[in-house]
Design a protein around this motif. Structure first.
Motif, short mmCIF file in Angstrom:
data_model
loop_
_atom_site.label_atom_id
_atom_site.label_comp_id
_atom_site.label_asym_id
_atom_site.label_seq_id
_atom_site.Cartn_x
_atom_site.Cartn_y
_atom_site.Cartn_z
N LEU A 100 -7.25 -3.40 -32.09
CA LEU A 100 -7.68 -3.29 -31.05
C LEU A 100 -7.17 -2.96 -30.03
O LEU A 100 -7.35 -1.84 -28.91
CB LEU A 100 -8.76 -4.10 -30.73
CG LEU A 100 -9.83 -4.90 -29.35
CD1 LEU A 100 -10.70 -3.74 -29.32
CD2 LEU A 100 -10.37 -6.08 -29.29
N ARG A 101 -6.24 -3.35 -29.66
CA ARG A 101 -5.70 -3.14 -27.98
C ARG A 101 -4.45 -2.35 -27.89
O ARG A 101 -5.01 -1.59 -26.80
CB ARG A 101 -4.00 -4.66 -28.22
CG ARG A 101 -3.13 -4.24 -26.70
CD ARG A 101 -1.77 -5.69 -26.34
NE ARG A 101 -1.57 -4.90 -27.77
CZ ARG A 101 -0.20 -3.99 -27.78
NH1 ARG A 101 0.23 -3.08 -26.60
NH2 ARG A 101 0.24 -4.23 -28.73
N LEU A 102 -4.40 -2.16 -29.24
CA LEU A 102 -3.53 -0.01 -29.10
C LEU A 102 -4.81 0.81 -29.88
O LEU A 102 -4.01 1.31 -28.58
CB LEU A 102 -3.05 -0.23 -30.61
CG LEU A 102 -1.75 -0.75 -30.51
CD1 LEU A 102 -1.25 -1.37 -31.99
CD2 LEU A 102 -0.06 -1.05 -30.35
N SER A 103 -5.95 0.48 -29.60
CA SER A 103 -6.81 1.60 -29.47
C SER A 103 -7.56 1.97 -28.67
O SER A 103 -8.20 2.84 -27.76
CB SER A 103 -7.98 1.09 -30.75
OG SER A 103 -8.72 -0.03 -29.70
N LYS A 104 -7.73 0.00 -27.50
CA LYS A 104 -7.88 0.62 -25.74
C LYS A 104 -6.67 1.19 -25.39
O LYS A 104 -7.10 1.58 -23.98
CB LYS A 104 -8.63 -0.65 -25.66
CG LYS A 104 -9.47 -1.18 -25.98
CD LYS A 104 -10.45 -0.46 -25.91
CE LYS A 104 -11.88 -0.79 -26.66
NZ LYS A 104 -13.03 -0.78 -26.31
N GLU A 105 -5.24 1.58 -25.78
CA GLU A 105 -4.15 1.82 -25.37
C GLU A 105 -3.81 0.99 -23.90
O GLU A 105 -3.20 1.61 -22.87
CB GLU A 105 -4.53 3.35 -24.49
CG GLU A 105 -4.57 3.95 -25.60
CD GLU A 105 -4.69 5.35 -25.27
OE1 GLU A 105 -4.63 5.90 -24.26
OE2 GLU A 105 -5.15 6.87 -26.38
N LEU A 106 -4.52 -0.74 -24.42
CA LEU A 106 -3.27 -1.36 -23.55
C LEU A 106 -2.20 -2.27 -23.84
O LEU A 106 -2.01 -2.36 -24.88
CB LEU A 106 -4.35 -2.67 -23.12
CG LEU A 106 -5.77 -2.29 -22.71
CD1 LEU A 106 -6.70 -3.36 -22.75
CD2 LEU A 106 -6.51 -1.48 -21.40
N SER A 107 -1.47 -2.42 -22.46
CA SER A 107 -0.17 -3.31 -22.78
C SER A 107 -0.47 -4.35 -22.77
O SER A 107 -1.24 -4.97 -22.12
CB SER A 107 0.80 -2.49 -21.71
OG SER A 107 0.05 -3.08 -20.03
N TYR A 108 -0.06 -5.22 -23.51
CA TYR A 108 0.56 -6.59 -22.98
C TYR A 108 -0.16 -7.27 -21.27
O TYR A 108 -0.69 -7.66 -21.28
CB TYR A 108 1.37 -7.51 -23.65
CG TYR A 108 1.55 -6.99 -25.20
CD1 TYR A 108 0.79 -8.26 -25.81
CD2 TYR A 108 2.42 -6.32 -25.24
CE1 TYR A 108 0.58 -7.74 -27.47
CE2 TYR A 108 3.17 -6.10 -26.99
CZ TYR A 108 1.71 -6.75 -28.03
OH TYR A 108 2.26 -6.75 -28.77
N GLN A 109 0.65 -6.90 -21.03
CA GLN A 109 0.58 -6.95 -19.14
C GLN A 109 -0.59 -6.35 -18.55
O GLN A 109 -2.13 -7.43 -17.99
CB GLN A 109 1.81 -6.27 -18.39
CG GLN A 109 1.20 -6.19 -16.46
CD GLN A 109 1.68 -7.77 -16.30
OE1 GLN A 109 2.46 -8.72 -17.59
NE2 GLN A 109 0.87 -7.83 -15.53
N GLN A 110 -0.91 -4.81 -19.57
CA GLN A 110 -2.88 -5.03 -19.04
C GLN A 110 -3.78 -5.68 -19.12
O GLN A 110 -4.46 -5.80 -18.21
CB GLN A 110 -2.82 -3.36 -19.03
CG GLN A 110 -1.89 -2.91 -19.30
CD GLN A 110 -1.98 -0.62 -19.32
OE1 GLN A 110 -2.25 -0.95 -20.62
NE2 GLN A 110 -2.28 -0.17 -18.25
N VAL A 111 -3.54 -6.39 -20.81
CA VAL A 111 -4.58 -7.26 -21.08
C VAL A 111 -4.53 -8.74 -20.42
O VAL A 111 -6.31 -9.00 -19.63
CB VAL A 111 -4.16 -7.90 -22.78
CG1 VAL A 111 -5.21 -8.50 -23.20
CG2 VAL A 111 -4.56 -6.68 -23.44
#
Length: 108
Positions: free
Chosen positions: A29-40
């Motif tokens: 899910l995180r990768l599909s939204k192209e989010l880094s851990y910091q962005q999350v």
């Protein structure tokens, strides 16, 4: 497309037979939204989710608390209605319920 052919993160969560597979679905899910851990971590509004927790939820640690999962899903921009479906899958694995809700189902 049948659920077994669906490669979406939510479909992966629905197919998850283990907590480890659910963790992989969260990372998908995180990768599909192209989010880094910091962005999350930054994308949670007034809620708190440290970057290290976001990393752990995607790599090594099954969410212990529902609010933690909800915060992660909110940070990944999961719509409210779909978020509830994610929580149902988490509860299924957390409480050891079979996917079909059959006779082996334990009450929460």
């Amino acid at each position: 497309m049948s659920p077994s052919e669906d490669d979406s993160p939510f479909a992966a969560a629905c197919r998850a037979a283990t907590r480890a597979e659910f963790i992989c679905a969260l990372n998908q899910l995180r990768l599909s939204k192209e989010l880094s851990y910091q962005q999350v971590s930054l994308n949670v509004g007034g809620l708190a989710l440290p970057k290290s927790t976001a990393h752990a939820l995607c790599r090594i640690r099954f969410p212990k608390r529902e609010d933690q999962l909800r915060t992660f899903l909110t940070a990944c921009e999961v719509p409210a209605g779909v978020l509830e479906n994610w929580v149902e899958q988490w509860q299924r694995l957390r409480f050891g319920q079979p996917q079909d809700g059959g006779p082996g189902r334990r009450s929460a």
